[in-house]
Design a protein around this motif. Structure first.
Motif, PDB file in Angstrom:
ATOM      1  N   PRO A   1      -2.775  -4.418  -4.143  1.00 32.83           N
ATOM      2  CA  PRO A   1      -3.900  -3.482  -3.994  1.00 32.83           C
ATOM      3  C   PRO A   1      -4.166  -2.699  -5.275  1.00 32.83           C
ATOM      4  O   PRO A   1      -5.294  -2.262  -5.496  1.00 32.83           O
ATOM      5  CB  PRO A   1      -3.439  -2.555  -2.863  1.00 32.83           C
TER       6      PRO A   1
ATOM      7  N   ALA B   1       0.420   5.714  -8.033  1.00 34.80           N
ATOM      8  CA  ALA B   1       0.143   5.870  -6.604  1.00 34.80           C
ATOM      9  C   ALA B   1       0.484   7.286  -6.154  1.00 34.80           C
ATOM     10  O   ALA B   1      -0.248   7.907  -5.380  1.00 34.80           O
ATOM     11  CB  ALA B   1       0.933   4.846  -5.802  1.00 34.80           C
ATOM     12  N   ARG B   2       1.598   7.800  -6.653  1.00 37.28           N
ATOM     13  CA  ARG B   2       1.990   9.159  -6.262  1.00 37.28           C
ATOM     14  C   ARG B   2       1.015  10.183  -6.832  1.00 37.28           C
ATOM     15  O   ARG B   2       0.661  11.156  -6.163  1.00 37.28           O
ATOM     16  CB  ARG B   2       3.401   9.462  -6.741  1.00 37.28           C
TER      17      ARG B   2
ATOM     18  N   GLN C   1       0.826  -1.215   0.000  1.00 36.83           N
ATOM     19  CA  GLN C   1       0.000   0.000   0.000  1.00 36.83           C
ATOM     20  C   GLN C   1       0.857   1.261   0.000  1.00 36.83           C
ATOM     21  O   GLN C   1       0.321   2.370   0.017  1.00 36.83           O
ATOM     22  CB  GLN C   1      -0.875   0.026   1.270  1.00 36.83           C
ATOM     23  N   MET C   2       2.166   1.098   0.043  1.00 36.38           N
ATOM     24  CA  MET C   2       3.053   2.254   0.240  1.00 36.38           C
ATOM     25  C   MET C   2       3.762   2.659  -1.045  1.00 36.38           C
ATOM     26  O   MET C   2       4.870   3.180  -1.011  1.00 36.38           O
ATOM     27  CB  MET C   2       4.110   1.927   1.308  1.00 36.38           C
ATOM     28  N   LYS C   3       3.131   2.403  -2.165  1.00 33.33           N
ATOM     29  CA  LYS C   3       3.803   2.704  -3.428  1.00 33.33           C
ATOM     30  C   LYS C   3       4.092   4.191  -3.578  1.00 33.33           C
ATOM     31  O   LYS C   3       5.046   4.584  -4.232  1.00 33.33           O
ATOM     32  CB  LYS C   3       2.962   2.197  -4.605  1.00 33.33           C
ATOM     33  N   HIS C   4       3.262   5.009  -2.956  1.00 33.47           N
ATOM     34  CA  HIS C   4       3.508   6.456  -3.046  1.00 33.47           C
ATOM     35  C   HIS C   4       4.725   6.877  -2.226  1.00 33.47           C
ATOM     36  O   HIS C   4       5.181   8.001  -2.312  1.00 33.47           O
ATOM     37  CB  HIS C   4       2.265   7.264  -2.660  1.00 33.47           C
ATOM     38  N   PHE C   5       5.252   5.940  -1.452  1.00 34.88           N
ATOM     39  CA  PHE C   5       6.537   6.184  -0.798  1.00 34.88           C
ATOM     40  C   PHE C   5       7.696   5.637  -1.642  1.00 34.88           C
ATOM     41  O   PHE C   5       8.811   5.521  -1.160  1.00 34.88           O
ATOM     42  CB  PHE C   5       6.575   5.516   0.582  1.00 34.88           C
TER      43      PHE C   5
ATOM     44  N   ARG D   1      -2.217   9.708  -4.714  1.00 36.61           N
ATOM     45  CA  ARG D   1      -2.174   9.919  -3.267  1.00 36.61           C
ATOM     46  C   ARG D   1      -1.159  10.969  -2.848  1.00 36.61           C
ATOM     47  O   ARG D   1      -1.058  11.288  -1.660  1.00 36.61           O
ATOM     48  CB  ARG D   1      -1.863   8.590  -2.570  1.00 36.61           C
ATOM     49  N   GLY D   2      -0.406  11.477  -3.815  1.00 39.35           N
ATOM     50  CA  GLY D   2       0.658  12.421  -3.473  1.00 39.35           C
ATOM     51  C   GLY D   2       1.879  11.661  -2.973  1.00 39.35           C
ATOM     52  O   GLY D   2       1.763  10.517  -2.516  1.00 39.35           O
ATOM     53  N   GLU D   3       3.027  12.281  -3.059  1.00 42.85           N
ATOM     54  CA  GLU D   3       4.250  11.672  -2.546  1.00 42.85           C
ATOM     55  C   GLU D   3       4.040  11.318  -1.068  1.00 42.85           C
ATOM     56  O   GLU D   3       3.490  12.105  -0.297  1.00 42.85           O
ATOM     57  CB  GLU D   3       5.404  12.682  -2.706  1.00 42.85           C
ATOM     58  N   GLY D   4       4.449  10.133  -0.705  1.00 41.18           N
ATOM     59  CA  GLY D   4       4.209   9.652   0.649  1.00 41.18           C
ATOM     60  C   GLY D   4       4.719  10.614   1.714  1.00 41.18           C
ATOM     61  O   GLY D   4       5.823  11.142   1.604  1.00 41.18           O
TER      62      GLY D   4
ATOM     63  N   LEU E   1       3.905   2.795  -9.218  1.00 40.36           N
ATOM     64  CA  LEU E   1       4.460   3.742  -8.265  1.00 40.36           C
ATOM     65  C   LEU E   1       4.082   5.173  -8.673  1.00 40.36           C
ATOM     66  O   LEU E   1       3.660   5.978  -7.824  1.00 40.36           O
ATOM     67  CB  LEU E   1       5.986   3.583  -8.172  1.00 40.36           C
TER      68      LEU E   1
END
Ligand SMILES: Cc1ncc(C[n+]2csc(CCOP(=O)(O)OP(=O)(O)O)c2C)c(N)n1
Ligand SMILES: Cc1ncc(C[n+]2csc(CCOP(=O)(O)OP(=O)(O)O)c2C)c(N)n1
Ligand code: SF4
Ligand code: SF4
Ligand SMILES: [Mg+2]
Ligand SMILES: [Mg+2]
Lengths: 616, 340, 340, 616
Positions: free
Chosen positions: C154, B318-319, A279-283, B322-325, B315
């Protein structure tokens, strides 16, 4: 809503929710925990699901439980024995009643006590009627039928679906009974079932109906208040070990500036680290579900070669398959983080149950002399810092590092004072970018202080080099069969790992009264040992405790500490693994308290064991 | 021409790809020929050396990386495709090559191989098939023929061998080819096609182990008339005078026919990019034992989304979504409460 | 009828094959249907229960042996084919069955599976394919479709899936078949054919996991018109009215045609025993996604020497040639000398 | 033929043959050893081949060596330093000259000392001419050209083939020099090259020419006689560790009445056990070359389930892959023999070099508490009995057993008094054939003495049962998640293995003079420790020695033994693995002598180490 009935004050309560695997007990427990956390009690939880498959409804192996300990003071364990049991069916009652404290409270779903279910649970007569529950305080509640009744106006759901909301009815009742705030759960229902508003509606109604039942039913004469605990100021959340571990890995990636690459293969109880990291792909986190554990660790190592923070997560039966890769990483001297969420074994064992018996495996489970640092988490929230620390060591020393957790930490949860991200220490490293020997690059020329070799990643011009699993000549890294070189390299690898002792904190001893006896622990026994020591001290005896967070190398004062006590007791959920290491290294006649039951120690049994040793 | 780190164009040559390590194969080993061809081919990649990585397992073939002046890893037996997958997926800027043997790739490493192929990771996998375990001194391998007498099969091997190309095609490989160690031209062409293919490219190289399995491929290594060079879009012909051709039976199997007799137009047209892998599979079943000849070149080269790209895209997406983590936000997610 | 230990003929029934263990799959799981069919089929083997062994790995499917009143081993993840190989090879008198899942067989156990198949060990391998990891609660498997959203994907799976039958055929399997959990007749027939086949028999059983991947096979499990039942020697037809058929293109790939339009005689004739595996492979490429239908039944059943037999023969031959081994003579082999 | 030159008597000689990998040095050494064995000397050998691939001719990494120690008395090691070096080329000279004793003899093939070879070996000038061999006794012999000359009349061979016979020329010369009997070698040539009579002819001629050269050349003024040693009466043969191991496995199959099933995957230095067992089909031996080590061990376990003696052989990097299967075998409680022929690591390491660093791996390299007995061979011939003993334990206790050998034992050889087959003890067992609980069969009901469970193999009517890797209930073997049962089963498995101590011999101590210092060893250091102890005693000091053949459990008197000495020294070719175990178990401050050089200890270095400790 607030209650109109008399209110009693309590210092602490241990509740266990128990029902069929399909009854939603984990969800119920989680929600009750959240309410409790937000309310401000200190708490600790112990989910307990028996096997991986949903066994047939109503059967003993199908029972799923969730225990929660909450209090107005800081607590360390999920509690030895529940004082309140919520049993959704006969099987749940049968499996759990033996654990209840004498005189404890039982809330049962009477609707489920029909002949078929009684028989499935192996009851010859109905325990609600045959007097076998005498000595307990029993609340018979027709949970199912009252839930169905409460939902009869909800449109779009079948009566089977309505019946499934009974766990929210139970949750509502328990929330009333212990004065839990309702808002969180109501909001949770809204968002969780946003796609199916009729279910949201049903659960909301069931929840409120449960609350109202408590308020109106004569069976519940009083409700209870447990004042918030005095916790350090700050913002808190509740966190389980696996979540904290996941966050720790993401944080380590941020703090090191290295992209996180996870190679993993699903396995209980480690799978949800993979699932959460996915779930952390945006990281910038890449998760690779490999074909097996070998490939998972191999891919992580390949990524590390390329400059990533390579991580691989598993449980014992999977970690054992990674040994060959870890051995390669030892000789390649590349960072690699191997997470072992320990479970009961040997072999497949008891997949959902905790144990701490993989310690010797991670230390020694590779051919030849193959030293690897080992870090172990002690509490669910502690998994966060343990993960960062393990990553720090791996990166700084260019070495595989094992991080040990276990099924208890993984699924258990506790309140967590959320750290200030800005205050987390930098763990970044520098890649090699220039030759280090005139025009030449020596991939095994070491930093004299850390003994780490340069990390020159592909893409760096001029530093092209080859590394491999054959023994390497000192400095050049070329293949070497020279006998003295092999001895040297073997010792260098060992010295590098041993040297980490200078870079980790000393072992802290908690010894308020100058005791003769030291209880030394590691891993998830932390809470139980701490609680036991409190009891021992409360009983007028003195005892010291210390908890190892580094199992290899040991903190530099470990020898001094263990030698300075007359008696040393090492409780472990194994047959004495740390004990063996301590005895061998320090020649101290440490005793063990060892139980391998696939469940955490109880404070009471440790209290007894410590007391016996102190008095001996 | 290749741009170096400073953006200058440089012309690399084979010599630039030779490392300073003494090559340690047995004199006469087919691996030498392959090494030469690959070093000669490398400049064609148009990449500077630091962008290239050779990853290998264990075996004679697997010593390969030591001899290449690129980045390299000589890893553990059978695991190179897995290790290379991690590298390729996390470093899409690199050109990652796997060198492996028939034992390394198809015995202990069979699973990693087939999974890398199905995922279509951007790897070039070169399998040096000598139908024997060279490094451990002559036991039979998964490609050794039935009845083969080796150190571990004194009365002859009982194991029905794998056909490496059939295995690869069965495992959804998007690129499959075959070449011969000493066939510089054929091998170079195949390497070029593999390099151009985005995704996993699987190349079987028939390699002579002159110590433990000498002459295993003489029928095609020595006798050029038995080589069927495949060319996309062309009818499949071969023989000293191109007098033979390949035809398809109504049941899907292939046979070798005399072109004059059968007529040119009855010959099968090679199609490397057919959506169905059936043709490539049928071609892989043409062997010396069954048909008296061996197809070489590219059997299959189908464009398919590449695993590494797909992952990078997720990736990015997702960014975008959701924006950069944000680490602090992550830690504060879910129910929180504040103590005064 | 089966001869028991004393040579008496007994008629076993499904009930005789039920063990005393409570079956612990989720209510509604397709595994129940399979268990019933297999227990019902067992008497057809004509063997007493002690001669039958079920070996499994780990997974929901792999719990299977516990429920069979035969010998059984619930082993470790992915390794059942290897363990069963040792058992079958050293005990040719037994009937050895492997039960495995798509993760067990094709993810961690892929290598053992393909090697058992190529060797043609006398094993019956039943792969319960539910396109998901059931036991570990819902991660995608090597047969899950691209884009599949699961716990570990996901944003959707990126991995191009294996086609289990293509993998098996590429790995030289001598027997390959497919059936559906709830199709009692089809499954029973396939089991019978597998049992009669000497050597490795690979059977994919489409199995519904109603908890984590419900409805994955509805297009063929629910809609019988989409089932292509294969029969050796017969033209391949299907559909509610048998109105559709399978034809071969000149390039070896297969297409679905309207029988009335194309003509009955243009349809492909199924041949399970063709020397070349190309037809079986092409049939394995017929999928719901590509052709709108799914072939069922026996794809391939080729007689080939069986590994266990070959090994026994070598032992016999060695004894014939060298005499029964004499330990004292062995110890005294080579140069010896005697000290007075 | 007998020599006409003066003869000198010697007590012992250490010869090293060295040449290119293609020069046939191993064969030459083997033949010389056979001649020596038949002559009746005691002997020990140390083959030493550097890498697995034949490096280019003439290069340093391509040098292959074979050392032989023979004497008129019983000896224990292949000798610390050669007194005679046969060097076939400059590289062989360069690699080996440093090991030669001062004043030792060098026989060199002058033909190979051309510029090209000198350069490949890194010589700047010709050592035969530049005086650098002063201090040695050098015999320059034109081995190649004399061989070619001697064979010029042999038809059907090329001059390259002729040149290849030079090793037989060298062998002939050495045979003359040390009065070795020729018959064995002549017969060997006949049979080995039966298919190619012209090669047989060439080798025979070369061999004889070498002999004659010794007899006629003035360069060799004397020859040497080493009288036969006084060995116990009986029939002897020479045997290497891997051959003895192979024979031991075949014998174990015979003695147990169980057919042998070997699952193996080739790996140096274990491959030839597979290769030799593949030759034993007339003993009913099934060898299965698996796709990998996991499958190899899995197949062996499957065969064991079916009633075979299941064996799997490998070296460290392969054994590590078997861990998961061994863990399964632990919980299934089935016999399984896992042979680890140890080599230098970590990871791929130095594949042909010995080390004894897998001890902790085999003990602890599995998830959770997973006890496995460990037996270790100490001498090449001792591998025979070690294999039988390991099989005996596995069969009797229904447990996997590790058998440790190493590259030195595997390839080294010594004379072996061939045991009388009739006197080998029976190790057979009984399969379960009947229910053991009324009509029911309980697969985990144990023999009260051994704690072994019944072995009921498929095919046995009425005993159908299922076993698996999940935790099993005591007695029934059904899956169980019961906490107390898990603790019980964990302890039962441990107790079963610990109980084997009652069934193995006590640790023998060699302490002729009542010493203060004990040297405790295990594995292949046996010879070196024994030789060192002799020297120490000869030097007037006292020292005791003891050698562990069982590493788990230890012999029951081990604690008593180690505690009864003031000082304990544990020499190991690792960083102190046995030492850790001894310290942990017995709290004895044992010291270590540890070198990890990929080669056996020298008696001299151990003598120094022991002396230093004795004097300390
Ligand atoms: C885990 C492990 N098992 C076994 C070995 C021994 N081993 C090294 S290479 C090899 C096989 C080599 O055969 P192949 O891959 O065909 O390469 P070749 O030497 O023929 O080029 C084996 C069995 C090893 N190094 N590691
Ligand atoms: C070595 C090892 N790795 C991982 C696991 C966890 N695990 C158990 S079953 C399973 C996958 C099950 O999927 P499948 O084979 O498709 O069977 P299903 O449950 O769907 O029937 C996994 C990953 C394990 N038990 N052992
Ligand atoms: S053994 Fe064979 S494959 Fe290996 S280097 Fe020698 S010739 Fe080449
Ligand atoms: S999880 Fe799926 S496969 Fe497993 S028992 Fe439940 S329904 Fe069946
Ligand atoms: Mg090979
Ligand atoms: Mg599945």
């Amino acid at each position: 809503m607030s209650s109109t009935k008399p209110v009693e004050q309590l210092e602490r309560v241990v509740i266990r929710f128990a029902g069929d695997s399909g009854d939603g007990m984990q969800l119920t427990g989680d929600r009750f925990t959240s309410e409790t956390a937000v309310f401000g009690n200190d708490l600790a939880t112990l989910p307990d699901f028996p096997a991986e498959i949903r066994a047939p409804a109503g059967s003993l192996p199908g029972v799923s439980g969730f225990q929660l300990h909450f209090a107005d003071h800081d607590i360390l364990t999920p509690g030895d024995q529940p004082s309140v049991l919520v049993a959704m069916n006969p099987a749940a009652l049968k499996v759990n009643i033996g654990d209840l404290v004498k005189g404890g409270t039982v809330i049962v779903n009477t609707d489920a006590f029909n002949d078929r279910n009684l028989q499935k649970a192996g009851y010859e007569s109905n325990p609600l009627e045959d007097g076998s529950l005498e000595g307990f305080h029993v609340h018979p509640v027709a949970l199912s039928s009252m839930t169905v009744e409460a939902l009869k106006e909800v449109e779009g759901i079948t009566s089977r679906e309505a019946e499934r909301s009974k766990n929210f009815f139970a949750l509502g009742l328990m929330s009333w009974l212990y004065h839990r705030p309702m808002e969180g759960t109501l909001a949770f229902i809204e968002s969780k079932f946003a796609q199916r508003p009729e279910i949201a509606e049903a659960n909301t109604r069931a929840f409120k109906a449960g609350w109202n039942y408590g308020e109106t039913s004569e069976d519940f004469a009083v409700s209870y208040e447990i004042a918030p605990a005095q916790l350090a100021p700050g913002t808190y959340r509740q966190v389980s070990g696996n979540t904290a571990l996941t966050y720790g890995l993401v944080a380590a990636s941020r703090l090191s500036g290295l992209p996180l690459f996870l190679g993993a293969y699903p396995i209980t109880p480690a799978s949800d680290v993979l699932e959460q990291l996915a779930q952390m792909k945006h990281f910038g986190v890449r998760t690779f579900q490999a074909e097996d554990e070998i490939a998972a660790s191999g891919a992580a190592l390949g990524a590390a070669f390329g400059g990533a923070l390579g991580v691989t997560t598993s449980a014992g039966p999977g970690v054992v398959l990674k040994s060959e890769t870890v051995g390669l990483a030892v000789t390649l001297e590349l960072p690699l983080l191997i997470v072992d969420v320990q479970r009961a074994g040997p072999s497949t064992g008891m997949p959902t149950k905790p144990e701490q018996a993989d310690l010797l495996m991670v230390l020694f489970g590779r051919n030849s002399e193959s030293p690897v640092p080992v870090v172990a988490a002690s509490t669910p929230a502690g998994c966060f810092h343990a993960a960062i620390e393990a990553a720090r060591i791996a990166i700084k020393y260019r070495t595989p590092v094992f991080l040990l957790s276990d099924a208890y930490l993984a699924n258990g949860s506790e309140p967590w004072l959320i750290p200030d991200v800005g205050e987390l220490a930098d763990i970044s490293t520098e890649f090699a970018t220039e030759p280090n020997d005139g025009d030449a690059f020596l991939p095994y020329r070491r930093d004299p202080e850390t003994l780490a070799r340069p990390w020159a990643i592909p893409g760096t011009p001029g530093l092209e080099h080859r590394i491999g699993g054959l023994e390497k000549a000192d400095e050049t890294g070329n293949v070497s069969y020279d006998p003295e070189n092999h001895d040297l390299m073997t010792r260098l690898r060992a010295a590098k790992v041993a040297g980490i002792a200078a870079d980790i904190p000393e072992l802290e001893v908690d010894d308020p009264d100058g005791a003769d006896t030291l209880v030394l622990g590691w891993g998830s026994t932390y809470g139980a040992i701490g609680a036991a020591a409190r009891r021992v001290r409360a009983g007028g005896r003195t005892v010291a405790t210390a908890h190892l967070r580094y199992l290899n190398p040991f903190p530099r004062n470990t020898g001094e500490v263990v030698r300075s006590y007359e008696k040393v007791l090492i409780p472990e959920m194994n047959l004495g693994q740390l004990r063996m290491l301590i005895r061998a290294q320090f020649l101290v006649d440490a005793a063990g308290y060892n139980k391998v039951r696939g469940r955490p120690f109880r404070a009471a049994e440790l209290e007894d064991a410590i007391t016996a040793l102190v008095d001996s | 021409m290749t741009a170096d780190g400073n953006g200058n164009l440089v012309q690399l040559t084979a010599k630039d790809f030779k490392s300073d390590q003494e090559v340690r194969w047995c004199p006469g080993c087919g691996d030498y020929a392959i090494l030469n061809v690959i070093q000669g081919f490398m400049p064609e990649l148009g990449l500077t050396r630091e962008r290239i990585v050779f990853v290998s397992g264990i075996g004679c073939a697997a010593r390969f990386p030591y001899y290449m002046q690129t980045y390299g890893m000589h890893s553990i037996h059978g695991r190179a495709p897995a290790i290379a997958t991690g590298l390729a997926v996390s470093r899409p800027d690199l050109s990652v090559w796997v060198v492996t043997g028939d034992g390394d790739a198809l015995s202990i490493g069979g699973n990693h191989l087939i999974h890398a192929l199905r995922r279509n990771v951007n790897l070039k996998i070169l399998l040096f098939n000598n139908e024997i375990y060279g490094l451990t001194k002559g036991q039979y391998s998964p490609t050794s023929r039935i009845g083969k007498v080796t150190k571990s099969t004194p009365m002859g091997s009982l194991d029905y061998p794998f056909n490496p190309l059939s295995v690869a095609i069965g495992a959804e490989a998007s690129f499959v080819a075959r070449a011969i160690d000493t066939d510089k031209k054929g091998l170079t062409e195949v390497l070029g096609a593999a390099a151009r293919h985005r995704g996993s490219a699987f190349v079987e190289i028939l390699q002579n182990c002159n110590i433990y399995n000498d002459g295993a491929f003489d029928f095609v290594r020595e006798d050029k008339a038995n080589r069927i060079y495949l060319a996309h879009g062309e009818r499949i012909r071969f023989g000293a005078e191109s007098e033979k051709g390949v035809q398809q039976y109504p049941d899907g199997s292939l046979r070798v026919v005399d072109v004059d007799e059968a007529g040119e137009n009855s010959l099968l047209v090679h199609d490397t990019a057919h959506a169905q892998a059936s043709l490539a599979f049928a071609l892989s079943r043409i062997t010396f034992e069954t048909h008296g000849a061996v197809p070489l070149g590219v059997f299959r080269a189908l464009e398919r989304p590449v695993y590494d790209d797909l992952m990078s895209e997720q990736l990015d997406r997702a960014r975008d979504e959701r924006g950069e983590g944000d680490l602090a936000a992550l830690l504060h997610s879910g129910d929180t409460w504040t103590v005064g």
